[in-house]
Design an enzyme around this catalytic site. Structure first.
Site, short mmCIF file in Angstrom:
data_model
loop_
_atom_site.label_atom_id
_atom_site.label_comp_id
_atom_site.label_asym_id
_atom_site.label_seq_id
_atom_site.Cartn_x
_atom_site.Cartn_y
_atom_site.Cartn_z
N HIS A 87 0.86 -1.17 0.00
CA HIS A 87 0.00 0.00 0.00
C HIS A 87 0.90 1.22 0.00
O HIS A 87 2.06 1.16 0.45
CB HIS A 87 -0.89 0.02 1.24
CG HIS A 87 -2.00 -0.99 1.21
ND1 HIS A 87 -2.92 -1.07 0.17
CD2 HIS A 87 -2.37 -1.95 2.10
CE1 HIS A 87 -3.78 -2.04 0.42
NE2 HIS A 87 -3.48 -2.60 1.58
N GLY A 88 0.38 2.34 -0.49
CA GLY A 88 1.23 3.51 -0.56
C GLY A 88 0.47 4.80 -0.28
O GLY A 88 -0.77 4.85 -0.33
N CYS A 146 -0.13 2.65 -4.42
CA CYS A 146 -0.89 3.88 -4.60
C CYS A 146 -0.05 5.06 -4.13
O CYS A 146 0.87 4.91 -3.32
CB CYS A 146 -2.19 3.84 -3.78
SG CYS A 146 -3.40 2.64 -4.38
N ARG A 147 -0.36 6.24 -4.65
CA ARG A 147 0.36 7.46 -4.24
C ARG A 147 -0.62 8.54 -3.80
O ARG A 147 -0.29 9.72 -3.74
CB ARG A 147 1.24 7.96 -5.38
CG ARG A 147 2.19 6.88 -5.89
CD ARG A 147 2.99 7.34 -7.08
NE ARG A 147 4.03 8.28 -6.70
CZ ARG A 147 4.82 8.88 -7.59
NH1 ARG A 147 4.67 8.69 -8.87
NH2 ARG A 147 5.77 9.71 -7.17
N GLU A 164 10.40 8.35 -13.06
CA GLU A 164 10.84 9.47 -12.22
C GLU A 164 12.29 9.30 -11.80
O GLU A 164 12.80 8.17 -11.73
CB GLU A 164 9.94 9.58 -10.98
CG GLU A 164 8.49 9.92 -11.33
CD GLU A 164 7.63 10.14 -10.11
OE1 GLU A 164 8.17 10.24 -8.99
OE2 GLU A 164 6.40 10.22 -10.27
#
Length: 268
Positions: free
Chosen positions: A100-101, A148-149, A254
């Site tokens: 999870h993020g 996720c972000r 990135e």
């Protein structure tokens, strides 16, 4: 000794060299969190681990896998992996992190949200930069993050006639003046990295409980199909292109500081 297959017809100075298959010691690291104390289970993540491990082994990497770590344990695992002697006789490394993020990084198993038990992305890059991991200086370091972000869905409705803003201007390159060379050799603190995230900042990434995450599935598919023909950045672009009709998320490159093309040369 670093080499490149002559049959590929590439100019050696423009690509990262590969070491002889018989003597190189390529390593890859997978960290995957599935079970959490306070967050929901990441069903399907085991499919991602199996697929990535098989892929990387097929590319000649010895894969080290760790599951269900808190942020401190993830940071320590990265530090220990960066210190491995095998990197000295390797030509590259892959770091695959799945959890999870939140906007700032990846959730550890004890995370309760944005401010607790989070491994920052900066920590990953710092651990493997040229100051802290000199065995990998000048060698490709590929960081793949499935998380996720944020909580945005990543899509917007636009008119077919919509135009992008911008005046087309660009910044001029500034050349240093009045500087003298030191006797000692200086190198960049951070170089030869490429980071590939499952989604753009503040946005969700998607996973199927049965078949795994959409990002990892398509990444594996593109690497299997195109690693024999294209450099890694071009393969990543093809992954992005595969999301053209999936507006819920868009993978993004990135902190890319590779100055050469990185070919995986399967079988060599």
């Amino acid at each position: 000794m670093s080499t490149w297959p002559r049959s590929w017809g590439l100019e050696p100075p423009r690509i990262y060299p590969i070491r002889d298959k018989a003597t190189r010691t390529r390593l890859a690291l997978i960290i995957c969190n599935v079970e959490f104390d306070h967050l929901r289970r990441r069903d399907g993540a085991d499919v991602d681990v199996t697929g990535m491990k098989k892929l990387l082994e097929g590319l000649g990497y010895k894969v080290e896998t760790h599951c269900n770590l808190n942020a401190q344990a993830m940071a320590e695992t990265l530090k220990q992996f960066a210190a491995r002697n095998e990197h000295r006789t390797s030509d590259s490394t892959f770091l695959v992190l799945m959890s999870h993020g939140v906007r700032t990084g990846l959730c550890g198993t004890k995370s309760q949200g944005e401010s607790t038990d989070v491994l920052s992305v900066d920590t990953i890059f710092t651990t493997f930069n040229n100051k802290n991991c000199q065995a990998l200086v000048g060698k490709p370091k590929v960081i793949i993050i499935q998380a996720c972000r944020g909580e945005n869905r990543g899509q917007v409705l636009v008119s077919d006639s919509a135009e992008l803003p911008g005046d087309g201007s660009s910044l001029a390159l500034l050349s240093p003046e009045g500087l003298e060379n030191d006797a000692s050799r200086r190198i960049h603190v951070e170089s030869d990295f490429i980071g590939f995230h499952a989604t753009t900042p503040d946005t969700l990434s998607w996973r199927c409980p049965k078949t795994g995450s959409v990002f990892i599935t398509r990444l594996i598919e593109q690497l299997r199909t195109n690693a024999c023909r294209f450099p890694l950045e071009e393969i990543f672009r093809k992954v992005q292109l595969s999301f053209q009709n999936f507006p819920r998320q868009m993978p993004t490159k990135e902190r890319t500081t590779m100055i050469k093309k990185f070919y995986l040369f399967p079988g060599h």
